[in-house]
Design a protein around this motif. Structure first.
Motif, PDB file in Angstrom:
ATOM      1  N   THR A 246       0.842  -1.187   0.000  1.00 61.74           N
ATOM      2  CA  THR A 246       0.000   0.000   0.000  1.00 61.74           C
ATOM      3  C   THR A 246       0.880   1.241   0.000  1.00 61.74           C
ATOM      4  OG1 THR A 246      -1.745  -1.143   1.210  1.00 61.74           O
ATOM      5  CG2 THR A 246      -1.771   1.280   1.253  1.00 61.74           C
ATOM      6  N   VAL A 247       0.509   2.254  -0.836  1.00 69.46           N
ATOM      7  CA  VAL A 247       1.247   3.499  -0.927  1.00 69.46           C
ATOM      8  C   VAL A 247       0.317   4.639  -0.560  1.00 69.46           C
ATOM      9  CG1 VAL A 247       2.487   5.066  -2.463  1.00 69.46           C
ATOM     10  CG2 VAL A 247       2.766   2.595  -2.719  1.00 69.46           C
ATOM     11  N   LEU A 248       0.744   5.519   0.318  1.00 67.01           N
ATOM     12  CA  LEU A 248      -0.024   6.699   0.704  1.00 67.01           C
ATOM     13  C   LEU A 248       0.483   7.897  -0.088  1.00 67.01           C
ATOM     14  CD1 LEU A 248      -1.872   8.425   2.486  1.00 67.01           C
ATOM     15  CD2 LEU A 248      -0.018   8.506   4.170  1.00 67.01           C
ATOM     16  N   PHE A 249      -0.424   8.551  -0.864  1.00 71.54           N
ATOM     17  CA  PHE A 249      -0.067   9.795  -1.536  1.00 71.54           C
ATOM     18  C   PHE A 249      -0.279  10.900  -0.507  1.00 71.54           C
ATOM     19  CE2 PHE A 249       0.276   8.934  -6.145  1.00 71.54           C
ATOM     20  CZ  PHE A 249       0.053   7.570  -6.105  1.00 71.54           C
TER      21      PHE A 249
ATOM     22  N   HIS B  76     -12.487  11.371  -4.513  1.00 71.81           N
ATOM     23  CA  HIS B  76     -12.932  10.893  -5.809  1.00 71.81           C
ATOM     24  C   HIS B  76     -11.778  10.625  -6.772  1.00 71.81           C
ATOM     25  CE1 HIS B  76     -16.597  13.150  -4.322  1.00 71.81           C
ATOM     26  NE2 HIS B  76     -17.073  11.920  -4.528  1.00 71.81           N
ATOM     27  N   PRO B  77     -10.891   9.677  -6.430  1.00 68.93           N
ATOM     28  CA  PRO B  77      -9.746   9.418  -7.307  1.00 68.93           C
ATOM     29  C   PRO B  77     -10.154   8.604  -8.525  1.00 68.93           C
ATOM     30  CG  PRO B  77      -9.748   7.838  -5.512  1.00 68.93           C
ATOM     31  CD  PRO B  77     -10.886   8.797  -5.237  1.00 68.93           C
ATOM     32  N   ASP B  78      -9.335   8.709  -9.574  1.00 73.23           N
ATOM     33  CA  ASP B  78      -9.415   7.837 -10.744  1.00 73.23           C
ATOM     34  C   ASP B  78      -7.990   7.497 -11.150  1.00 73.23           C
ATOM     35  OD1 ASP B  78     -10.556   6.318 -12.724  1.00 73.23           O
ATOM     36  OD2 ASP B  78     -10.695   7.977 -14.153  1.00 73.23           O
ATOM     37  N   ILE B  79      -7.807   6.399 -11.885  1.00 73.32           N
ATOM     38  CA  ILE B  79      -6.463   5.957 -12.238  1.00 73.32           C
ATOM     39  C   ILE B  79      -6.470   5.350 -13.630  1.00 73.32           C
ATOM     40  CG2 ILE B  79      -6.813   3.689 -11.142  1.00 73.32           C
ATOM     41  CD1 ILE B  79      -3.799   3.687 -10.470  1.00 73.32           C
ATOM     42  N   ASP B  80      -5.375   5.589 -14.351  1.00 70.71           N
ATOM     43  CA  ASP B  80      -5.137   4.905 -15.622  1.00 70.71           C
ATOM     44  C   ASP B  80      -3.620   4.753 -15.775  1.00 70.71           C
ATOM     45  OD1 ASP B  80      -6.041   3.821 -18.221  1.00 70.71           O
ATOM     46  OD2 ASP B  80      -4.812   5.451 -19.004  1.00 70.71           O
ATOM     47  N   GLY B  81      -3.183   3.510 -15.935  1.00 72.30           N
ATOM     48  CA  GLY B  81      -1.740   3.272 -15.960  1.00 72.30           C
ATOM     49  C   GLY B  81      -1.142   3.645 -14.620  1.00 72.30           C
ATOM     50  N   GLY B  82      -0.132   4.494 -14.621  1.00 75.50           N
ATOM     51  CA  GLY B  82       0.467   4.927 -13.363  1.00 75.50           C
ATOM     52  C   GLY B  82       0.020   6.298 -12.936  1.00 75.50           C
ATOM     53  N   VAL B  83      -0.979   6.892 -13.602  1.00 75.75           N
ATOM     54  CA  VAL B  83      -1.402   8.257 -13.316  1.00 75.75           C
ATOM     55  C   VAL B  83      -2.684   8.239 -12.503  1.00 75.75           C
ATOM     56  CG1 VAL B  83      -2.075  10.476 -14.300  1.00 75.75           C
ATOM     57  CG2 VAL B  83      -0.316   9.087 -15.431  1.00 75.75           C
ATOM     58  N   VAL B  84      -2.667   8.990 -11.394  1.00 79.34           N
ATOM     59  CA  VAL B  84      -3.828   9.109 -10.512  1.00 79.34           C
ATOM     60  C   VAL B  84      -4.282  10.568 -10.537  1.00 79.34           C
ATOM     61  CG1 VAL B  84      -4.712   8.783  -8.172  1.00 79.34           C
ATOM     62  CG2 VAL B  84      -2.909   7.277  -9.058  1.00 79.34           C
TER      63      VAL B  84
ATOM     64  N   SER C   4      -2.956  15.770 -10.206  1.00 80.82           N
ATOM     65  CA  SER C   4      -2.529  14.525 -10.847  1.00 80.82           C
ATOM     66  C   SER C   4      -1.165  14.142 -10.292  1.00 80.82           C
ATOM     67  CB  SER C   4      -2.443  14.712 -12.370  1.00 80.82           C
ATOM     68  OG  SER C   4      -1.822  13.594 -12.975  1.00 80.82           O
ATOM     69  N   ALA C   5      -0.932  12.833 -10.155  1.00 85.17           N
ATOM     70  CA  ALA C   5       0.379  12.370  -9.666  1.00 85.17           C
ATOM     71  C   ALA C   5       0.627  10.977 -10.200  1.00 85.17           C
ATOM     72  CB  ALA C   5       0.439  12.371  -8.141  1.00 85.17           C
ATOM     73  N   SER C   6       1.858  10.581 -10.217  1.00 84.50           N
ATOM     74  CA  SER C   6       2.244   9.205 -10.557  1.00 84.50           C
ATOM     75  C   SER C   6       3.074   8.656  -9.426  1.00 84.50           C
ATOM     76  CB  SER C   6       3.037   9.164 -11.870  1.00 84.50           C
ATOM     77  OG  SER C   6       4.331   9.703 -11.657  1.00 84.50           O
ATOM     78  N   SER C   7       3.340   7.384  -9.486  1.00 84.08           N
ATOM     79  CA  SER C   7       4.122   6.760  -8.418  1.00 84.08           C
ATOM     80  C   SER C   7       5.576   7.178  -8.473  1.00 84.08           C
ATOM     81  CB  SER C   7       4.028   5.228  -8.524  1.00 84.08           C
ATOM     82  OG  SER C   7       4.507   4.797  -9.792  1.00 84.08           O
ATOM     83  N   HIS C   8       5.963   7.957  -9.495  1.00 89.39           N
ATOM     84  CA  HIS C   8       7.362   8.318  -9.648  1.00 89.39           C
ATOM     85  C   HIS C   8       7.588   9.818  -9.611  1.00 89.39           C
ATOM     86  CE1 HIS C   8       8.182   4.170 -10.672  1.00 89.39           C
ATOM     87  NE2 HIS C   8       7.232   4.229 -11.582  1.00 89.39           N
ATOM     88  N   GLY C   9       6.627  10.596  -9.190  1.00 86.90           N
ATOM     89  CA  GLY C   9       6.844  12.029  -9.168  1.00 86.90           C
ATOM     90  C   GLY C   9       5.866  12.738  -8.260  1.00 86.90           C
ATOM     91  N   PRO C  10       6.072  14.065  -8.081  1.00 84.02           N
ATOM     92  CA  PRO C  10       5.180  14.831  -7.201  1.00 84.02           C
ATOM     93  C   PRO C  10       3.852  15.118  -7.887  1.00 84.02           C
ATOM     94  CG  PRO C  10       6.779  16.274  -8.200  1.00 84.02           C
ATOM     95  CD  PRO C  10       7.166  14.870  -8.600  1.00 84.02           C
TER      96      PRO C  10
END
Length: 909
Positions: free
Chosen positions: A33-36, A45-53, A67-73
């Protein structure tokens, strides 16, 4: 942008250590589990596609889309105060509901196109969903609520002519639009984008709502069992019907799906938590992703990632879960050994795959184990069937191997062993290896020297020379057995190589007799004489044919013991004689220092100086009393022979001139007593000033006839000058004569192509530290290139007009002397000088090019003081007859050059 100064920190937290869960209904899903982490406000109300949330974010007071990804702010997508909401993401597109125009509209953000309005009509448009090139939303432009299908690439719009329930978003895939239709209390309908056809999916009269779609699979929230459950329908397999995913009495709502993974909100733990089902494992495998006491809502799925809104006090955060997948275990194992006598111990090794979590072994004799890799001992003979059952949260599997283990009655052991080494010098360390059969249980060694051991493979050290008998007794329940090996170990005296030689240094060919002096009892000898020759006899005689240094080695062996000794033998041949001398010419009496440069082994020297005198010193000095050209030879020798070096007419001695330079006087202190010996020369103030040199007209430099370039050297094949070179300086005073047969090289040792001669500006004349009593005349020149050397030396002459001569050489002053500036020593050094008063000329011989200057001896001796005289010609000093001053100088240069030419031509003939 300034608003981006507050960045989203992405930090990975293993939630098992972060949140204390309540009692779990089932085991948690495998994964992380990852906490943003966000800065204040609520994230919803999140949505996700690929690595973008994407999500709604309240950190700036008003709602914004982030918007954020698992690899950036995180990145702020919207920045107005219109409180945009309900974002959806697909690839590079983000859409949301926007109220900047009072009524809700649909806006789209693309990485290439920026932010644009898809629908900004006064009518209401809300709850958009984007997938691929399409966007759908609820729209009232037709007078009633309908669903609008928008093509991003073409801008075309299609209204589905339906009556949707707008409590939740519609759903969208590449081929279908799915929504809750108001008919029948709420049914699930689908629109085929390519066929442009609508189809009703559910017909049971109770509500089905909150649809989601992935490919051809539709999931929804279903109330046909009173409390809501999650149902699934596959458009590509309609005969499969509507499948119930959850059947827990608690509520399951708000499903999301992508591929094989379904996620929903589940209240079976009394608080809303996110559960998932991996359809590839079966719909009955349902797992919480991160059970906690905080409310978890609105899951979205993409691949193996699940995101949701997680409660935080009065706000909420966005969490993400990476599903690690799961599968049924597959049982497999091995056993070693599989047959033997009672008691028989077997090591069982689990080889199962699929991450088993429990193991159950059945050994076939009524006993079992739950260890993963048990070790089991069979106490009775027989054939045994072994089975292993492995389990994990996804199921179980069993493997059975019939008659795998065969156990027999024990056989008595048979003793056997080996050892290495079995011979060698004392102390001898021997490694014994048990080679007994039938699995003995105990061992008893007797080493024959009083030592024993009960180890299976012992190591034993024999300290005393002798022959030893070794025995081994092995035993187990079936009996015992002994084996004896008589005289098995032989221990010798310590072996140490050694030898002598009757001679170690001598002339080649050198005969050397070697004698073995090794200690112990060697049985073989291996000589290596260092010249590729060898011998195997104890006391060889060897002839070293060529000069050199040879490393001789002797290796002796006795059994497995070895020892080596080395010695050096040096032989030499006759030397190669060679020498040089300084100076090579000058005025009688001329003292010459000779230096031996012979190579090879040297023990004797015999010099013949050409005037009937000899010397046996290695580096002698000799004074030539009379003028003449002298041939010098050196014979260098050693025990191997001798060689002679001869240099014909090597030393040239001239008769003493009518007038010579007086011996310089010392100013006292150091310096070694004047005249060219140790010590330097200093600028002094004797109470008079050096006269200012008279001006000289500038003549054209003298060049060798036929030369296109003054100062150019014509070299023969041997590298020697083959044509006399005469070169004058631009002020008409200095001139240079290079004779035929001279070897001229630059500072790097390469053949010299050309020379230069130029007057030196007074500002460039180096200062003269040191002691002595000489004053600078104001005349200095530089011969180039600096560092060039000549063998034999060349002649440098300075020719003056009568006025110039009277100014620097008056009767009230001392003699003139030429000095050379040595840059490496940072000092001026006197060079041999000859003064020709009759022709107003000063000459010297030089072997190195550098700055040269003319100094005058100061009468008397006073305190040293710099005399800073002008060195250039003074205004108003005009000679009576142009170029008249060149006549005596050129006459002297011609005389010196002609003499040098005849001398060196004779020396090279």
């Amino acid at each position: 942008m300034a608003e981006h100064n507050v960045l989203m920190l992405i930090c990975t937290v293993i939630v098992a250590g972060l949140l204390v869960p309540p009692v779990l209904a089932v085991e948690a899903a495998p994964g992380d589990t990852v906490l943003f982490c966000t800065a204040g406000g609520s994230q919803e109300h999140p949505d996700i596609d690929g690595g973008v949330v994407v999500w709604e974010d309240g950190r700036n007071g008003d709602e914004d889309i982030y918007s954020a990804s698992s690899h950036g702010p995180g990145e702020r997508i919207t920045g107005d105060s219109a409180s945009p909401s309900r974002p959806s993401v697909s690839g590079d597109y983000i859409v949301w509901e926007d109220n900047r125009n009072v009524s809700p509209d649909i806006y789209l953000f693309g990485r290439l196109m920026g932010t644009i309005a898809l629908a900004d009509d006064p009518a209401d448009q809300w709850l958009p969903v984007v997938h691929g090139r399409h966007v759908v939303w609820y729209d009232t432009r037709k007078g009633s609520v309908d669903i609008c299908l928008h093509d991003i690439e073409t801008g075309s719009e299609t209204f589905l002519s339906c009556s949707p329930v707008t409590e939740w978003k519609p759903a969208l895939s590449d081929e279908y639009v799915v929504w809750e239709e108001s008919t029948g209390g709420g049914d699930i309908w689908v629109y085929d984008i390519l066929a442009e056809e609508k189809q009703r999916i559910t017909w049971n009269g109770v509500r089905q709502t909150y649809p989601a779609i992935s490919g051809s699979r539709i999931v929804w929230e279903d109330y046909r069992n009173e409390d809501p459950d999650i149902y699934l329908f596959d458009l590509d397999n309609p005969s499969g019907g509507e499948q119930r995913i959850t059947d827990d009495p608690a509520w399951q709502v708000s499903p999301a799906i992508d591929g094989e993974l379904v996620a929903w909100e589940d209240k079976r733990s009394e608080v809303w938590n996110i559960y998932i089902c991996d359809l590839s494992l079966g719909k009955e495998v349902q797992m919480p992703v991160n059970s906690s006491g905080q409310e978890q809502l609105y899951p979205a799925v993409s691949g193996d990632l699940v995101v949701w809104q997680n409660g935080r006090d009065e706000g909420s955060d966005i969490y993400a879960f990476t599903y690690a997948g799961g599968s049924l275990p597959v049982a497999e194992f091995s056993a070693d050994p599989t047959d033997g006598g009672v008691p028989f111990t077997v090591r069982f090794t689990d080889l199962s795959t699929g991450d088993p979590e429990s193991w159950e072994w059945d050994f076939g004799d009524g006993n079992a184990s739950t260890l993963r890799n048990p070790e089991y001992t069979y106490e009775a003979p027989g054939d045994y069937t072994v089975s292993l059952t492995v389990s994990n949260r996804f199921g179980a599997d069993t493997v059975t191997k019939t008659d795998l283990i065969s156990v027999e009655l024990p056989e008595p052991p048979v003793a056997g062993f080996s050892a290495a080494p079995v011979s060698g010098g004392a102390p001898l360390v021997v490694q014994f290896t048990d080679e007994s059969t039938n699995s003995p249980a105990t061992w008893l060694w007797d080493f024959g020297d009083g030592g024993i051991s009960s180890e299976q493979n012992p190591e034993h050290t024999y300290l005393t020379a002798g022959t030893y008998t070794v025995s081994l007794t092995v035993a187990k329940d079936g009996g015992e057995n002994t084996t004896v090996r008589a005289g098995y170990i032989t221990v010798l005296e310590p072996l140490t190589a050694g030898f002598t030689a009757n001679v170690t240094v001598g002339a080649a060919p050198l005969t050397v007799g070697f004698a073995d002096a090794s200690a112990g009892k060697p049985v073989s000898w291996s000589w290596n004489f260092g010249d590729t020759k060898t011998s195997a006899v104890p006391n060889p005689v060897h002839v070293f044919e060529k000069p050199g240094t040879y490393t001789v080695s002797l290796t002796v062996s006795g059994g497995s013991d070895h020892s080596t000794k080395t010695m050096q033998i040096r032989t030499f041949g006759p030397p190669t004689a060679g020498f040089h001398a300084v100076p090579l010419n000058g005025t009688a009496p001329l003292k010459v220092t000779f230096t031996d440069t012979s190579t090879g082994e040297l023990s004797s020297w015999l010099w013949s100086f050409g005037d009937g005198k000899t010397s046996t010193d290695r580096h002698p000095s000799h004074t030539y009393a009379a003028a003449g050209n002298y041939t010098v030879n050196l014979t260098a020798g050693n025990a191997a022979g001798s060689s002679t070096a001869v240099k014909t007419e090597y030393i040239s001695v001239r008769p003493a001139p009518a007038t010579t330079t007086p011996t310089p006087k010392s100013t006292g202190g150091g310096g070694g007593g004047g005249g060219g010996g140790g010590g330097g020369f200093a600028w002094v103030n004797p109470g008079w000033n050096t006269p200012t040199p008279a001006p000289t007209p500038t003549p054209t430099p003298t060049a060798v006839p036929g030369d296109a370039e003054p100062g150019r050297l014509h070299l023969g094949e041997t590298g020697l000058v083959k044509r006399v070179v005469l070169l004058g300086s631009s002020d008409g005073i200095a001139s240079l004569a290079i004779a035929e047969g001279v070897r001229a090289v630059d500072a790097a040792g390469n053949p010299l192509a050309a020379v230069t001669l130029a007057p030196l500006d007074p500002a460039d004349v180096p200062p003269v530290p040191g002691v002595g009593a000489y004053a600078f005349t104001g005349y200095a020149w530089i011969a180039g290139p600096e560092g060039a050397t000549f063998s034999p030396p060349v002649t440098l002459a300075f020719n003056f007009t009568e006025e110039q001569w009277d100014a620097v050489y008056s009767s009230g002053q001392g003699g003139l002397v030429v000095q050379r500036y040595n840059r490496s020593a940072d000092a001026w050094e006197e060079v041999p000088t000859t003064v020709h008063q009759g022709v107003r000329s000063v000459t010297t011989v030089v072997s190195h090019f550098s700055p040269y200057a003319l100094f005058v001896e100061v009468p008397g001796s006073g305190a040293a003081q710099v005399v800073a005289a002008e060195t250039g010609p003074q205004p108003g000093a005009v000679p009576d007859l142009p170029y008249a001053h060149l006549i005596p100088g050129l006459l002297a240069l011609i005389i010196v050059g002609a003499g040098a030419f005849l001398y060196y031509r004779k020396g090279n003939s």
